[in-house]
Write a protein that holds these residues in place. Structure first.
Motif, mmCIF file in Angstrom:
data_model
loop_
_atom_site.group_PDB
_atom_site.id
_atom_site.type_symbol
_atom_site.label_atom_id
_atom_site.label_comp_id
_atom_site.label_asym_id
_atom_site.label_seq_id
_atom_site.Cartn_x
_atom_site.Cartn_y
_atom_site.Cartn_z
ATOM 1 N N GLU A 116 0.843 -1.213 0.000
ATOM 2 C CA GLU A 116 0.000 0.000 0.000
ATOM 3 C C GLU A 116 0.872 1.256 0.000
ATOM 4 N N LYS A 117 1.950 1.198 0.781
ATOM 5 C CA LYS A 117 2.872 2.340 0.880
ATOM 6 C C LYS A 117 3.487 2.661 -0.490
ATOM 7 N N ILE A 118 3.861 1.609 -1.233
ATOM 8 C CA ILE A 118 4.456 1.801 -2.565
ATOM 9 C C ILE A 118 3.430 2.411 -3.518
ATOM 10 N N VAL A 119 2.206 1.864 -3.511
ATOM 11 C CA VAL A 119 1.151 2.357 -4.408
ATOM 12 C C VAL A 119 0.839 3.825 -4.120
ATOM 13 N N SER A 120 0.699 4.177 -2.828
ATOM 14 C CA SER A 120 0.360 5.578 -2.512
ATOM 15 C C SER A 120 1.549 6.498 -2.832
ATOM 16 N N ALA A 121 2.790 5.994 -2.694
ATOM 17 C CA ALA A 121 3.971 6.799 -3.050
ATOM 18 C C ALA A 121 3.997 7.070 -4.549
ATOM 19 N N GLN A 122 3.635 6.061 -5.368
ATOM 20 C CA GLN A 122 3.600 6.247 -6.824
ATOM 21 C C GLN A 122 2.563 7.308 -7.207
ATOM 22 N N GLU A 123 1.437 7.316 -6.463
ATOM 23 C CA GLU A 123 0.381 8.304 -6.749
ATOM 24 C C GLU A 123 0.783 9.704 -6.281
ATOM 25 N N LYS A 124 1.506 9.759 -5.160
ATOM 26 C CA LYS A 124 1.895 11.054 -4.575
ATOM 27 C C LYS A 124 3.054 11.713 -5.313
ATOM 28 N N LEU A 125 3.904 10.895 -5.937
ATOM 29 C CA LEU A 125 5.145 11.396 -6.555
ATOM 30 C C LEU A 125 4.981 12.662 -7.417
ATOM 31 N N PRO A 126 3.982 12.723 -8.322
ATOM 32 C CA PRO A 126 3.884 13.930 -9.172
ATOM 33 C C PRO A 126 3.621 15.220 -8.391
ATOM 34 N N HIS A 127 3.149 15.082 -7.146
ATOM 35 C CA HIS A 127 2.784 16.274 -6.361
ATOM 36 C C HIS A 127 3.875 16.702 -5.382
ATOM 37 N N VAL A 128 5.001 15.958 -5.345
ATOM 38 C CA VAL A 128 6.083 16.303 -4.405
ATOM 39 C C VAL A 128 6.881 17.479 -4.973
ATOM 40 N N GLU A 129 7.155 18.461 -4.116
ATOM 41 C CA GLU A 129 7.885 19.653 -4.574
ATOM 42 C C GLU A 129 9.238 19.772 -3.866
ATOM 43 N N MET A 130 10.156 20.477 -4.541
ATOM 44 C CA MET A 130 11.466 20.707 -3.957
ATOM 45 C C MET A 130 11.852 22.175 -4.156
ATOM 46 N N ASP A 131 12.294 22.816 -3.077
ATOM 47 C CA ASP A 131 12.693 24.230 -3.159
ATOM 48 C C ASP A 131 13.809 24.437 -4.175
ATOM 49 N N TYR A 132 13.769 25.584 -4.814
ATOM 50 C CA TYR A 132 14.789 25.938 -5.801
ATOM 51 C C TYR A 132 16.185 25.918 -5.167
ATOM 52 N N GLU A 133 16.289 26.438 -3.914
ATOM 53 C CA GLU A 133 17.606 26.489 -3.240
ATOM 54 C C GLU A 133 18.204 25.094 -3.061
#
Length: 348
Positions: free
Chosen positions: A244-261
């Motif tokens: 379940e953790k892997i499946v939800s991580a695959q779904e969440k991945l496109p929404h993860v953000e990273m600061d420019y810095e």
């Protein structure tokens, strides 16, 4: 269920955290580019890879299709009149393909039957291992002993997601998206740097030295060998939770953000280490996002970068034969300098 081969549960594997993390991140984001696992013999490399493939949820495939085509992704589907009715969908385990050391290029890429093509006017294609591995995991044990040309073919397909076979003016192209996992023993020789650089991550595993941990590993294995089905049943709950953790991580991945810095600092580390090209920057960015998704977070932290940067960069450093400093240590030192942190060795 009992007819399927019994596989040691992924969640029951003791130790080797670096290898497990690298494999999980590649499953969450296959674009990371695969894992090269270097380590001593008998450290559970193939057991862990098979366990991961077994853990992954079933996928939808077009029935009787040799390429495991995704019915919901027409762009990646092999369009050929010889294929069965494309509307029939079945569920299938994620394919895990072992590439034998003596495999020929025909066996890997597939072959075209020229006689049939000329006499019947059809593109008679016999799919190879790359077709079988599409949407799955392709595992190459002792990859450092494999012919360089074949390693090149595998890496090209893994990067582009397609395999092209050409013979006598006939060309066939089919999807070949897979997570490439290579393993090897450094005593038997290293891969050429230009091939090594093409692997997204590089995990180093060593034999466990702590006696208590060794005893635990031996006991777990003995319990599994004695009664595999009972052992699998015992670990079913953590296995399902991890799935379940892997499946939800695959779904969440496109929404993860990273600061420019943070992205700038990753590139600073790569620049300071004199890493050739931009693969190191790209893979570290992807891996940091994947680890945040795995832990159900929307933002990448400095700690996420710290946990993946050695895996992403250690194999990209230029080797100095006279230098005895471990490349992982050099990456960590550069990371700490750029991010203004204390290194793990200084903390101890």
């Amino acid at each position: 269920m009992n007819s399927r081969r019994v596989v040691f549960p992924f969640t029951a594997i003791v130790g080797q955290e670096e290898m497990k993390l690298a494999l999980l991140l590649n499953v969450i984001d296959p674009k990371i580019g695969g894992v090269m696992i270097m380590g001593d013999r008998g450290t559970g490399k193939s057991t862990t890879i098979r366990a991961l493939a077994d853990l992954l949820p079933e996928i939808d495939v077009v029935a009787d299709d040799p390429f495991n085509s995704d019915p919901n992704d027409p762009d990646w589907m092999k369009t050929d009149n010889s294929l069965p009715d494309l509307r029939q969908t079945v569920k299938k385990k994620v394919p895990m393909v072992d590439l034998p050391l003596g495999a020929t290029e025909d066996r890997v890429c597939g072959t075209i039957d020229i006689e049939k093509a000329l006499s019947e006017g059809v593109k008679a294609f016999e799919p190879g291992l790359l077709a079988k591995a599409n949407r799955g995991i392709l595992y190459v044990d002792e990859v450092n002993l494999l012919d360089d040309h074949l390693v090149d073919v595998l890496l090209d397909s893994a990067a582009s997601g397609w395999n092209t076979v050409e013979r006598e003016g006939i060309s066939i192209r089919h999807p070949a998206r897979f997570v490439l996992v290579g393993s090897g023993n450094p005593e038997e020789g290293e891969l050429r740097p230009q091939l090594l650089d093409r692997f997204g991550m590089h995990a180093e595993i060593r034999t466990v030295r702590e006696p208590a941990m060794r005893v635990k590993i031996v006991e777990e294995r003995a319990e599994f060998d004695q009664n595999p089905l009972d052992y699998i049943q015992k670990h079913q709950t953590p296995q399902e939770a991890m799935q379940e953790k892997i499946v939800s991580a695959q779904e969440k991945l496109p929404h993860v953000e990273m600061d420019y810095e943070l992205r700038v600092k990753i590139s600073e580390v790569c620049s300071e280490l004199d890493v050739d090209g931009l693969r190191g920057d790209i893979v570290t960015n992807r891996a940091a996002r994947a680890i945040a998704a795995l832990e159900a977070r929307n933002e990448v932290t400095v700690d996420d970068i710290r946990r993946v940067i050695v895996l992403c960069l250690r194999h990209r450093l230029r080797k100095d034969p006279l230098e005895s400093i471990d490349s992982g240590y050099k990456v960590d030192k550069a990371f700490c300098r750029v991010f203004g942190l204390e290194s793990a060795t200084e903390q101890n």
